[in-house]
Motif scaffolding. Structure first.
Motif, PDB file in Angstrom:
ATOM      1  N   SER A  25      -9.803  -6.097  10.971  1.00 48.35           N
ATOM      2  CA  SER A  25      -9.882  -5.111  12.512  1.00 48.35           C
ATOM      3  C   SER A  25     -10.095  -3.813  11.440  1.00 48.35           C
ATOM      4  O   SER A  25     -10.494  -2.836  12.178  1.00 48.35           O
ATOM      5  CB  SER A  25      -9.188  -4.783  12.940  1.00 48.35           C
ATOM      6  N   LEU A  26      -9.896  -3.250  10.297  1.00 52.85           N
ATOM      7  CA  LEU A  26      -9.485  -2.069   9.611  1.00 52.85           C
ATOM      8  C   LEU A  26     -11.608  -2.152   9.310  1.00 52.85           C
ATOM      9  O   LEU A  26     -12.025  -2.695   8.741  1.00 52.85           O
ATOM     10  CB  LEU A  26      -9.377  -1.983   8.366  1.00 52.85           C
ATOM     11  N   GLU A  27     -12.353  -0.829   9.353  1.00 47.50           N
ATOM     12  CA  GLU A  27     -13.884  -0.997   8.792  1.00 47.50           C
ATOM     13  C   GLU A  27     -13.630   0.238   8.056  1.00 47.50           C
ATOM     14  O   GLU A  27     -12.879   1.300   7.123  1.00 47.50           O
ATOM     15  CB  GLU A  27     -14.103   0.026   9.511  1.00 47.50           C
ATOM     16  N   ARG A  67     -11.167   3.465   8.597  1.00 45.10           N
ATOM     17  CA  ARG A  67     -11.232   3.602  10.414  1.00 45.10           C
ATOM     18  C   ARG A  67     -10.599   3.535  11.065  1.00 45.10           C
ATOM     19  O   ARG A  67     -10.196   1.548  10.675  1.00 45.10           O
ATOM     20  CB  ARG A  67     -12.282   4.168  10.528  1.00 45.10           C
ATOM     21  N   ILE A  68      -9.334   3.478  11.248  1.00 43.71           N
ATOM     22  CA  ILE A  68      -9.258   2.695  12.568  1.00 43.71           C
ATOM     23  C   ILE A  68      -9.350   2.882  14.013  1.00 43.71           C
ATOM     24  O   ILE A  68      -8.770   3.827  13.742  1.00 43.71           O
ATOM     25  CB  ILE A  68      -7.257   3.499  12.065  1.00 43.71           C
ATOM     26  N   PRO A  69      -9.421   2.006  14.039  1.00 45.95           N
ATOM     27  CA  PRO A  69     -10.184   1.963  15.741  1.00 45.95           C
ATOM     28  C   PRO A  69      -8.725   2.146  16.250  1.00 45.95           C
ATOM     29  O   PRO A  69      -7.820   1.701  16.236  1.00 45.95           O
ATOM     30  CB  PRO A  69     -11.250   0.223  15.448  1.00 45.95           C
ATOM     31  N   ASP A  70      -9.331   2.529  17.810  1.00 42.64           N
ATOM     32  CA  ASP A  70      -8.880   3.056  18.960  1.00 42.64           C
ATOM     33  C   ASP A  70      -8.103   1.366  19.654  1.00 42.64           C
ATOM     34  O   ASP A  70      -8.718   0.254  19.409  1.00 42.64           O
ATOM     35  CB  ASP A  70      -9.919   3.506  20.150  1.00 42.64           C
ATOM     36  N   LEU A  72      -6.087  -0.113  17.826  1.00 41.07           N
ATOM     37  CA  LEU A  72      -5.124  -0.965  17.145  1.00 41.07           C
ATOM     38  C   LEU A  72      -3.987  -0.290  17.264  1.00 41.07           C
ATOM     39  O   LEU A  72      -2.887  -1.610  16.578  1.00 41.07           O
ATOM     40  CB  LEU A  72      -6.194  -0.720  15.968  1.00 41.07           C
ATOM     41  N   SER A 111      -5.535   7.189  15.027  1.00 39.95           N
ATOM     42  CA  SER A 111      -6.746   6.345  14.826  1.00 39.95           C
ATOM     43  C   SER A 111      -6.872   7.749  13.956  1.00 39.95           C
ATOM     44  O   SER A 111      -6.974   8.449  14.282  1.00 39.95           O
ATOM     45  CB  SER A 111      -6.708   5.905  15.909  1.00 39.95           C
ATOM     46  N   THR A 113     -10.662   8.170  11.096  1.00 36.33           N
ATOM     47  CA  THR A 113     -11.173   8.191   9.569  1.00 36.33           C
ATOM     48  C   THR A 113     -10.999   8.237   8.765  1.00 36.33           C
ATOM     49  O   THR A 113     -10.620   9.989   8.569  1.00 36.33           O
ATOM     50  CB  THR A 113     -12.362   8.571   9.665  1.00 36.33           C
TER      51      THR A 113
END
Length: 335
Positions: A25-27, A67-70, A72, A111, A113
């Motif tokens: 799930s992390l970018e 990046r931790i997406p909104d 998560l 959340s 980058t």
């Protein structure tokens, strides 16, 4: 720094979770890199960097981005404010046996980058370097069984990155795979050992591809061996467990490779046996080639098995250096 080449190891993947976890799930991307005093350059691929053309480098600078997406954080943490998590990149070099957790952002996490510049010296890495982004819990909680409750447990990860360096031993890399399996789910006629065992060296499934199975019944141990958690204690304990597992594995691999060695053939078959003696021939017998060391050990195992097995154990200890591993762990507990 002295580089000890231990090529017969590979990352352990752990994908079954007894708590809320969001795999992939992390970018994550390798944003830019620079060699020595050169300028930063964007790699051709976001998750892969080939440095073969930069032979002779001393220092590698990596700029990594996560990046931790909104949304998560709410899925994996019971807290609403001041979320106790940190971003870590687990770095693993199979050739030099490097395992290190690089903290990208410490608690409290939000959340968004994050970027981090990482500096690597040429004497600490070789062959290739695997990079795995992790979102890790930093404090214990009594929130119940639904969420991860212990500090050091990862609750999300992302796509792995890889850096390939010049590799004069490319054919030897990754000859030993490490996987997880739940031994308790195997039937009575299974080749796997009982559920209280920690690991199993599998040479039956594919003689050309040795596999170390780590027992998923021991969830916390298997998770730790996967590289989860970035604390100093976790790293020292992880090294200690890996050393404990790899010692009997190496001993068995060397013994079997010697027994099966055929001096009348020009090539090793299977190939992993050549890698074993490439790493250990000097420790087994001074001034002998890998082929001659295999032939000599084969003779000694037949004529003087007590002396031969002692020689193998001494060689494995020399390579893995368990005394140093234990001393570091003890010092870590007392500091």
């Amino acid at each position: 720094m002295t580089v000890r080449e231990i090529r017969l190891n590979k990352n352990l993947t752990y994908r079954t979770f007894p708590y809320r976890c969001e795999p992939d799930s992390l970018e994550f991307r390798i944003d830019q890199f620079a060699v020595d005093d050169g300028s930063f350059t964007e790699p051709e691929q976001p998750h892969y960097l080939d440095l073969d053309e930069y032979r002779g480098w001393d220092t590698l600078h990596l700029r990594i981005e996560i990046r931790i997406p909104d949304g998560l954080l709410g899925k994996v943490f019971p807290e609403f404010d001041d979320i106790p998590g940190m971003l870590v990149v687990a770095a693993h070099c199979r050739t030099t046996y490097l395992r290190e957790g690089i903290v990208v952002e410490d608690e409290p996490i939000r959340s968004g980058t994050y970027t981090r510049d990482v500096e690597l010296s040429s004497d600490s890495v070789a062959g290739s370097l695997d990079l795995r982004p992790l979102l890790v819990r930093t404090t214990d909680t009594d929130a119940g069984d639904e969420y991860a409750t212990e500090a050091g447990v990862f609750v999300a990860d992302g796509p792995r990155g890889r850096v390939d360096f010049e590799d004069d031993n490319a054919g030897d890399e990754g000859l030993l795979e490490v996987r997880t399996r739940t031994f308790s789910e195997e039937g009575e006629d299974s080749r796997f050992p009982p559920e209280d065992r920690l690991h199993y060296l599998d040479l039956e499934s594919d003689p050309g591809q040795p596999i170390v199975w780590v027992n998923d019944d021991h969830t916390q141990v298997a998770s730790l061996m996967a590289g989860d958690g970035g604390s100093q204690y976790d790293r020292l304990t992880r090294d200690l467990v890996w050393n404990q597992v790899m010692s009997p594995v190496w001993t068995r691999l060397v013994t079997i490779a010697a027994i099966e060695y055929d001096a009348d053939t020009d090539e090793w078959d299977p190939e992993w046996q050549a890698a074993v003696f490439e790493d250990l021939h000097d420790e087994l017998y001074d001034d002998l080639t890998p082929e001659k060391a295999a032939e000599r050990l084969q003779e000694d195992l037949t004529k003087a098995p007590v002396d031969a097995t002692r020689r193998v154990e001494d060689a494995v200890q020399s390579v893995l250096d368990p005394a140093t591993c234990y001393m570091k762990h003890i010092q870590g507990l007392t500091d």
